[in-house]
Enzyme design. Sequence first.
Site, PDB file in Angstrom:
ATOM      1  N   LEU A   5     127.867 -23.465 129.381  1.00 22.36           N
ATOM      2  CA  LEU A   5     128.604 -24.398 128.527  1.00 22.36           C
ATOM      3  C   LEU A   5     127.892 -24.556 127.181  1.00 22.36           C
ATOM      4  O   LEU A   5     128.525 -24.590 126.119  1.00 22.36           O
ATOM      5  CB  LEU A   5     128.704 -25.780 129.196  1.00 22.36           C
ATOM      6  CG  LEU A   5     129.561 -25.895 130.451  1.00 22.36           C
ATOM      7  CD1 LEU A   5     129.564 -27.332 130.956  1.00 22.36           C
ATOM      8  CD2 LEU A   5     130.985 -25.458 130.172  1.00 22.36           C
ATOM      9  N   CYS A  64     137.732 -19.757 126.326  1.00 26.02           N
ATOM     10  CA  CYS A  64     136.470 -20.425 126.675  1.00 26.02           C
ATOM     11  C   CYS A  64     136.040 -21.561 125.760  1.00 26.02           C
ATOM     12  O   CYS A  64     135.685 -22.631 126.244  1.00 26.02           O
ATOM     13  CB  CYS A  64     135.341 -19.405 126.719  1.00 26.02           C
ATOM     14  SG  CYS A  64     135.464 -18.350 128.156  1.00 26.02           S
TER      15      CYS A  64
HETATM   16  C1  UDX Z   1     133.294 -16.156 124.055  1.00 29.05           C
HETATM   17  C2  UDX Z   1     131.773 -15.915 124.034  1.00 29.05           C
HETATM   18  O1  UDX Z   1     131.436 -15.114 122.891  1.00 29.05           O
HETATM   19  C3  UDX Z   1     131.329 -15.215 125.313  1.00 29.05           C
HETATM   20  O2  UDX Z   1     129.914 -15.089 125.326  1.00 29.05           O
HETATM   21  C4  UDX Z   1     131.795 -16.042 126.508  1.00 29.05           C
HETATM   22  O3  UDX Z   1     131.451 -15.373 127.706  1.00 29.05           O
HETATM   23  C5  UDX Z   1     133.290 -16.270 126.454  1.00 29.05           C
HETATM   24  O4  UDX Z   1     133.650 -16.885 125.216  1.00 29.05           O
HETATM   25  P1  UDX Z   1     135.425 -14.640 123.569  1.00 29.05           P
HETATM   26  O5  UDX Z   1     136.152 -15.939 123.540  1.00 29.05           O
HETATM   27  O6  UDX Z   1     135.957 -13.543 124.417  1.00 29.05           O
HETATM   28  O7  UDX Z   1     133.918 -14.873 124.054  1.00 29.05           O
HETATM   29  O8  UDX Z   1     135.333 -14.046 122.066  1.00 29.05           O
HETATM   30  P2  UDX Z   1     134.414 -14.397 120.808  1.00 29.05           P
HETATM   31  O9  UDX Z   1     134.041 -13.110 120.179  1.00 29.05           O
HETATM   32  O10 UDX Z   1     133.314 -15.306 121.117  1.00 29.05           O
HETATM   33  O11 UDX Z   1     135.442 -15.096 119.800  1.00 29.05           O
HETATM   34  C6  UDX Z   1     135.955 -16.399 120.036  1.00 29.05           C
HETATM   35  C7  UDX Z   1     136.791 -16.841 118.850  1.00 29.05           C
HETATM   36  O12 UDX Z   1     135.983 -17.115 117.721  1.00 29.05           O
HETATM   37  C8  UDX Z   1     137.817 -15.803 118.377  1.00 29.05           C
HETATM   38  O13 UDX Z   1     139.022 -16.443 118.063  1.00 29.05           O
HETATM   39  C9  UDX Z   1     137.172 -15.216 117.147  1.00 29.05           C
HETATM   40  O14 UDX Z   1     138.084 -14.671 116.243  1.00 29.05           O
HETATM   41  C10 UDX Z   1     136.472 -16.430 116.571  1.00 29.05           C
HETATM   42  N1  UDX Z   1     135.342 -16.111 115.686  1.00 29.05           N
HETATM   43  C11 UDX Z   1     134.264 -15.434 116.181  1.00 29.05           C
HETATM   44  C12 UDX Z   1     135.357 -16.525 114.357  1.00 29.05           C
HETATM   45  O15 UDX Z   1     136.315 -17.145 113.900  1.00 29.05           O
HETATM   46  N2  UDX Z   1     134.276 -16.241 113.559  1.00 29.05           N
HETATM   47  C13 UDX Z   1     133.183 -15.573 114.027  1.00 29.05           C
HETATM   48  O16 UDX Z   1     132.234 -15.364 113.234  1.00 29.05           O
HETATM   49  C14 UDX Z   1     133.182 -15.158 115.383  1.00 29.05           C
END
Ligand code: UDX
Length: 480
Positions: free
Chosen positions: A217, A272
Site C-alpha cells: 500500500l 491500484c
Molecule cells: C502500479 C504500480 O506501478 C505497480 O508497482 C503496482 O504493482 C500496481 O500499480 P500500474 O497501475 O499497472 O502499476 O501502472 P503505472 O505504470 O504505475 O501507472 C499508473 C498510472 O499513473 C497510469 O495511469 C499512468 O499513465 C500514470 N502515470 C505514471 C503518470 O501519469 N505519470 C507518470 O510519471 C507515471
Amino acid sequence: MVKICCIGAGYVGGPTMAVIALKCPSIEVVVVDISVPRISAWNSDQLPIYEPGLDEVVKECRGRNLFFSTDVEKHVCEADIVFVSVNTPTKTRGLGAGKAADLTYWESAARMIADVSKSDKIVVEKSTVPVKTAEAIEKILTHNSKGINFQILSNPEFLAEGTAIEDLFKPDRVLIGGRETPEGQKAVKALKDVYAHWVPEQNILTTNLWSAELSKLAANAFLAQRISSVNAMSALCEATGADVSQVAYAVGKDTRIGPKFLNASVGFGGSCFQKDILNLVYICECNGLPEVAEYWKQVIKINDYQKSRFVNRVVSSMFNTVSGKKVAILGFAFKKDTGDTRETPAIDVCTGLLGDKARLSIYDPQVNEDQIQRDLSMKKFDWDHPLHLQPMSPATVKQVSCVWDAYEATKDAHAICIMTEWDEFKTLDYKKIYDNMQKPAFVFDGRNVVNAEKLREIGFIVYSIGKPLDAWLKDMPAVA
Ligand code: UDX
Ligand code: UDX
Ligand code: ADP
C-alpha cells in the site's frame, strides 16, 4: 514435484504464474478461476489480457507445466502452495463504502481452501489487501482446518501493466512476509526457493506479515503521490509560464529524488493507485489517525482536480461550449500497452465532456466499443461489480461512437483529446488530420506526447499539460 495453484486468472495471477512456470520447469502451475470465459480465453490463442511478451511466455509453458482450469476445488486440493489473486475492489455500499476494500471474494476463496484441503498448505496473499488481512484469513483457515496446517504468507506483486513480463523477469525486489515462528519461516523459505530460480537472493526481501502487506500500500501511495506532486506543479507552471518537463527534469536530477515517475499527465488511473490509497486512508481512520488519513487523501483530490481542470480547459478554450461539437478521444486505456480501462482518466474526461453535450468519437488500439460503453455507463467504483451495471441512457449512447482508426475519429472534429500515451499518436500525419478537421482545430494533449511546436506550425491550437500556453488559451482562461 511442487504443485502451485493460483486462484484468480486476472492481470496479476495470469502473468505472474506464467512467468513462474517459465522459470521453474520443475514446478506444476495451475491457474484457476470461476469465470469460464476467462479460462477459455487463457486456453486459446486470444489471451484475455493484452500484455507485451505474455503470448510468448504462455505459448512456451502452456500444456507443459502451466495449466488454466475452472476446476477450482480439485487443483486447490492438490496444491502445496496456493496463491490467492482474486479481485479486491473498493466497497460500494455498507460500512466503509467508497474507501474500504471489499474482501468478499477473498473470504469466499479462503473458506473454499479450508473446505477442500486434505493436506498442509502454504496460502499466499497475492492481491493487494488491507493490513491484517492475512490475520483474518489465518483465522478462517485455522477455525475450519480439520487438523490441517495452513501457513499464511504475504507476497505482494509490484508489476505494472504494460511492462508486466519485464517486471516479473527482473523485479526490483520480491517481498515475502510470514509469521516469525519456525513453521512460518519454513514456509517463507519454500516460497523464496521458487523465486530463487531466477531472482538474485539479495533482491528477495523477507519481513513480518504486516510489513509486507503495508509495504505494498505504501509503495503505491508513494508512486501516486509523485504523480499528484508533479501534476500540482503543472497547474502552477501553466499559471506562471514555467515548463513542467523542465521543472521535473531539474528536480529529478537530485539523486535523492530520482528521475522516474515524474511525467505530468491528465491524471493517474489503473486498478491500484486510487483503490490502495483509499484503503490506506480507511485504515488510518480506523486506527485513530485522521491527520495521516487527510494527508494521503490529498493525493486523490489532486488527481480528481487534474482531470476536471483538463475538462474545464477544453470547454473554456472552445468558447465555453462543446455542445453538439465532435471531439475525438485518442486513447482510452489508463496507460499505453494495455487494454485495461479500470479507473482510466479517460472515463472522467469523457463523462465531463458528455455532461457538456459534446459528441465523442473514441479510438484506442486495444479497447473495444463494448468496454467503452460499459465504462461510460458505470457509476464510480462499479467497474469491479458488474452486477450493478446500469445501461447508458439512449441520449448518451447517441453522443458516443467508437472507431478503429485515429483518422476516422478525428474527421470533422473540432478538437482532439489525447488520453493515453500510445506510441502511434506521436507519428500520426497531423497535417492530414488538420485538413479534415473543423477550424479552429484544437489538440488537448493529456500526456504530452505530441510535438506542440510542429502542430502549431500546421495551424492547431495546442494545449499541453504544464507547458506555456498559446495566446489563444491565455485569452480564454479555464476556471478550475
Ligand atoms: C502500479 C504500480 O506501478 C505497480 O508497482 C503496482 O504493482 C500496481 O500499480 P500500474 O497501475 O499497472 O502499476 O501502472 P503505472 O505504470 O504505475 O501507472 C499508473 C498510472 O499513473 C497510469 O495511469 C499512468 O499513465 C500514470 N502515470 C505514471 C503518470 O501519469 N505519470 C507518470 O510519471 C507515471
Ligand atoms: C535542504 C536541501 O536538502 C538542500 O538541497 C537545499 O539546498 C536546502 O535545504 P538542509 O536543510 O541543509 O538542505 O538539510 P537536509 O539534509 O535536506 O535536511 C533537512 C531536514 O530534514 C533535517 O532536519 C533532517 O534531519 C531532516 N530529514 C532528512 C529527515 O527527517 N529524514 C530524512 O530522510 C532526511
Ligand atoms: P487483478 O488485477 O488483481 O489480477 P482481476 O479482476 O484481473 O484482478 O482478476 C481477479 C480474478 O479472480 C477474476 O478473473 C475473478 O473471476 C477471479 N475470482 C474471484 N473470486 C474467485 C474465487 N472465489 N475463485 C476463483 N476465482 C475467483
